[in-house]
Design a protein around this motif. Structure first.
Motif, PDB file in Angstrom:
ATOM      1  N   LYS A   1      12.765 -55.872   4.197  1.00 56.75           N
ATOM      2  CA  LYS A   1      13.072 -56.467   2.905  1.00 56.75           C
ATOM      3  C   LYS A   1      12.027 -56.027   1.898  1.00 56.75           C
ATOM      4  O   LYS A   1      10.831 -55.989   2.200  1.00 56.75           O
TER       5      LYS A   1
ATOM      6  N   ARG B   1      20.958 -57.560   5.148  1.00 59.32           N
ATOM      7  CA  ARG B   1      20.298 -58.867   5.128  1.00 59.32           C
ATOM      8  C   ARG B   1      20.409 -59.577   6.466  1.00 59.32           C
ATOM      9  O   ARG B   1      19.553 -60.394   6.832  1.00 59.32           O
TER      10      ARG B   1
ATOM     11  N   TYR C   1      17.439 -55.518   0.653  1.00 56.69           N
ATOM     12  CA  TYR C   1      17.340 -55.449   2.112  1.00 56.69           C
ATOM     13  C   TYR C   1      17.766 -54.050   2.566  1.00 56.69           C
ATOM     14  O   TYR C   1      18.632 -53.416   1.950  1.00 56.69           O
ATOM     15  N   TRP C   2      17.205 -53.591   3.671  1.00 54.92           N
ATOM     16  CA  TRP C   2      17.520 -52.253   4.163  1.00 54.92           C
ATOM     17  C   TRP C   2      17.398 -52.207   5.685  1.00 54.92           C
ATOM     18  O   TRP C   2      16.765 -53.073   6.301  1.00 54.92           O
ATOM     19  N   ARG C   3      18.014 -51.214   6.271  1.00 55.67           N
ATOM     20  CA  ARG C   3      17.855 -50.948   7.699  1.00 55.67           C
ATOM     21  C   ARG C   3      18.131 -49.465   7.961  1.00 55.67           C
ATOM     22  O   ARG C   3      18.820 -48.794   7.176  1.00 55.67           O
TER      23      ARG C   3
ATOM     24  N   GLY D   1      15.121 -53.171  10.404  1.00 61.26           N
ATOM     25  CA  GLY D   1      15.502 -53.625   9.079  1.00 61.26           C
ATOM     26  C   GLY D   1      14.370 -54.367   8.406  1.00 61.26           C
ATOM     27  O   GLY D   1      13.574 -55.058   9.058  1.00 61.26           O
TER      28      GLY D   1
ATOM     29  N   GLN E   1      17.669 -57.971   9.990  1.00 61.90           N
ATOM     30  CA  GLN E   1      16.239 -57.819   9.748  1.00 61.90           C
ATOM     31  C   GLN E   1      15.469 -57.729  11.066  1.00 61.90           C
ATOM     32  O   GLN E   1      15.898 -58.266  12.098  1.00 61.90           O
TER      33      GLN E   1
ATOM     34  N   SER F   1      21.493 -50.145   2.793  1.00 65.94           N
ATOM     35  CA  SER F   1      20.706 -51.021   1.931  1.00 65.94           C
ATOM     36  C   SER F   1      21.655 -51.907   1.140  1.00 65.94           C
ATOM     37  O   SER F   1      22.738 -51.470   0.738  1.00 65.94           O
TER      38      SER F   1
END
Length: 668
Positions: free
Chosen positions: A197, A171, A203-205, A195, A174, A237
């Motif tokens: 959403k 989070r 949320y992920w990267r 990253g 991003q 994530s």
């Protein structure tokens, strides 16, 4: 080197920086946190649950993301140099000696290192492969370092300290990030991270990182080694399905090539050779963690990870494969208004397969270790908001040594919201490593007729190493601009490893040639004691200038049974004094000037002279999303040695070179 002159010039430089900052007048400071905000920062390593730093009864030092960014360091060991009580020394271009409160060496075995709760401490030699411990430096949220035992919560091998590297939530990362570096040692490195959403709460990267670094200088008359390149990629994530609930899934894969130069014995003339084949490592991990709350005082955490790696031509030309599965459960609750309890259960299984060479032979070649553990800690206020008692213990059952219990008692006194005093007594243990128990190592071959190998044999009957530690500390804000952190300690060690003094005769087992040989084995009859002082001072001299000083003193005395110190923990490899001074200066036009002056006392083993070095980083934020920097490290010498040649492996030891590199960071 004229150290008094250099110190004088350094002090003059600080005066100039202070005068310059005062002349700049008021303006928006670029530092992330005020000293009061830093004291209120939450840390989790000491209690396995969030605590304010000012309310933590332990010698804790927090390295923030701002500390990392401003330092100019590009490796985790170099970042750890700013911690008082930590000794970090380059051995060659890709190997370090890293330890807290003494007992340093390439195989330093009394420091537990975690990355997001995943232990990277290897049972093979009870230490850390620092050449493969890496991640995207910009993704590190903070590094919490505890000096002193942490076995009552984290278990065996947290003897002299814990390093807990905590990365940012997806989070908080991003958008996109691209970095690039190039210089005289940094032949080329870069990273790319992005990253995003999905929905309202997922949320992920993902990232990929590569670097290629050249070697340092060899000692006079010796060949240098230490080229180092690595390719790494990973993802994270974070899902927040409800208030107070979080599910994290993350993983990485890496491939590393680390240059090495080692002396290997031969059973025929010339009876020794230099092996310059690099160590190649590939591996990865997958970690899942869920944390949730049922009310304001009840929290749960469940974590599992699997970690696998393979190292070819490892320490002594052997190939090692290891797979570890770890399960951990934790529960925090308050049975009444006065008492907070945290308890947990754990299970770990680690399986290895080691293909031996002619220098080292493992019997058996494959081994599986199981570890069962349970811990509990209670927090009891004795006087409301003034005096608190922390009592805890961890019990672990090992297949090789049986049950070990590691207790701890801590007392925290907070006479005001700005000051705290703490006192602790604790016990911690280190379990025998795979090498100490099961390895037969050919140390050298005497050129007789027939040749006579001298070897070191494992001992399955050695006991756990033990420490009983007493600590006293103070942490507080002296005023709005100055904070002070002090810690003193007295440690008593028992059952430390050493060699038996009188060699015994035997015949080398297969697959080695059937030669008559001599061997010594390990015993657990060495004692040691140490005491010392560690201090950290921060001064917000001006809203645009912050000064941070650190100092540590340690006196270590080893008492081997036979009067000879083991190469693993010689007191001659511990610097008695260390000091550093960091200065952050925020200039107009989005410029930063960050300096770091470091002093390390001489080592008697070697001997290795004391050294004083200066690192500098000049950074320019062209826009909010684009910055450039010029970094200089080890600027006071063209080269200097930091650690002696190990008497065991006789690996190449280099002189650390002056380093200059340029850096660019783009956020998109």
């Amino acid at each position: 080197m004229n150290y008094p002159l250099i110190v004088f010039r350094g002090l003059n430089l600080l005066v100039v920086l202070l005068c310059a900052s005062l002349a700049l007048g008021a303006g928006k400071p670029l530092t992330d946190f005020s000293l009061e905000e830093l004291m209120a920062m939450e840390v989790t390593t000491q209690a396995k649950t969030p605590q304010r730093l000012s309310q933590t009864p332990a010698a804790v030092f927090v390295i923030t993301a701002d500390d990392i960014r401003r330092s100019g360091a590009v490796t985790i060991p170099d970042v750890l140099r700013m911690v008082p009580g930590m000794h970090v020394a380059h051995i060659d271009g890709n190997k370090w000696a890293v330890s807290a409160r003494g007992f340093n060496g390439r195989f330093a075995n009394k420091l537990l290192v975690l990355i997001d709760g995943r232990s990277v401490y290897t049972p093979t030699f009870s230490g850390v492969y620092w050449d493969i411990q890496d991640t995207l430096m910009e993704d590190i949220e903070r590094i919490e370092v505890i000096r002193g035992p942490g076995g009552s919560l984290w278990g065996a091998n947290a003897v002299n300290g814990i390093v807990n590297i905590i990365t940012k939530s997806a989070r908080d990362t991003q958008g996109g990030l691209a970095t690039a570096r190039a210089g005289n040692l940094e032949r080329g490195s870069g990273a790319l991270r992005y990253g995003g959403k999905t929905g309202d709460n997922f949320y992920w990267r993902g990232f990929v990182k590569y670097f290629d670094r050249t070697r340092h200088h060899g000692l006079p008359g010796e060949t240098a080694e230490g080229d180092w390149d690595s390719l790494r990629g990973g993802f994270r994530s974070d899902w927040y399905p409800a208030a107070g609930e979080q599910f994290t899934l993350q993983g990485e894969a890496h491939q590393t090539r680390a240059g090495a130069l080692r002396t290997e014995p031969l059973f025929t003339a010339p009876f020794a050779r230099l092996n310059d084949e690099p160590t190649e490592t590939d591996g990865g991990f997958l970690l899942a963690r869920r944390s949730w709350e049922t009310d304001d005082s009840t929290r749960y955490r469940l974590q599992a990870y699997v970690d696998h790696f393979q190292r070819r031509r490892n320490l002594l030309d052997e190939d090692e494969r290891r797979t570890t599965l770890d399960l951990d459960f934790q529960h925090e609750f308050a049975p009444n208004a006065l008492l907070d309890i945290t308890w947990g259960l754990g299970y770990r299984v680690s399986r290895d397969a080691i293909d031996s060479g002619q220098v080292i032979t493992y019997r058996p070649s494959k081994k599986t270790d199981h570890l069962l553990s349970a811990f509990a800690q209670a927090e009891l206020p004795l006087v409301a908001e003034r005096l608190t008692l922390y009592a805890g213990a961890k019990a672990e059952h090992f297949e090789s040594v049986g049950l070990e219990v590691q207790p701890s008692l801590r007392l925290l006194w907070t006479p005001s919201t700005r000051h705290s005093l703490w006192l602790s007594a604790s016990r911690a243990v280190r379990t025998p490593s795979r090498t100490e128990e099961d390895a037969l190592i050919v140390l050298s071959v005497r050129p007789f007729d027939p040749p006579l190998p001298l070897t070191s044999a494992g001992n399955t009957n050695i006991a756990t190493e033990k420490v009983t530690a007493f600590e006293l500390g103070y942490r507080g804000l002296l005023n709005d601009r100055v904070s002070l952190d002090l810690a003193t300690f007295f440690n008593f060690y028992d059952d430390l490893r050493n060699f038996e003094g009188v060699p015994a005769a035997f015949v080398l087992p297969p697959p080695l040639p059937p030669l008559d040989a001599l061997f010594t084995t390990r015993n657990s009859e060495t004692k040691a004691r140490s005491h010392g002082l560690e201090a950290a001072l921060s001064w917000q001299a001006h809203e645009r200038l912050r000064l941070m000083g650190a100092y540590s003193y340690i006196l270590l005395h080893v008492e081997p049974r036979l009067g000879e110190e083991d190469f693993d923990f010689s007191e001659e490899k511990t610097p008695r004094h260390q000091a550093s001074l960091r200065a952050w200066l925020d200039l107009p036009h989005n410029l930063e000037l960050n300096t770091w002056l470091r002093y390390v006392d001489a080592l008697e083993r070697g001997p290795v002279p004391s050294y004083l070095e200066l690192d500098t980083k000049l950074a320019w934020a062209v826009r909010d999303n684009l910055s450039f920097a010029l970094v200089g490290r080890n600027l006071l010498d063209s080269r200097h040695q930091e650690f002696p040649v190990e008497s065991f492996l006789k690996n190449s030891v280099t002189e650390v070179r002056r380093q200059i590199f340029a850096e660019a960071i783009w956020k998109f």
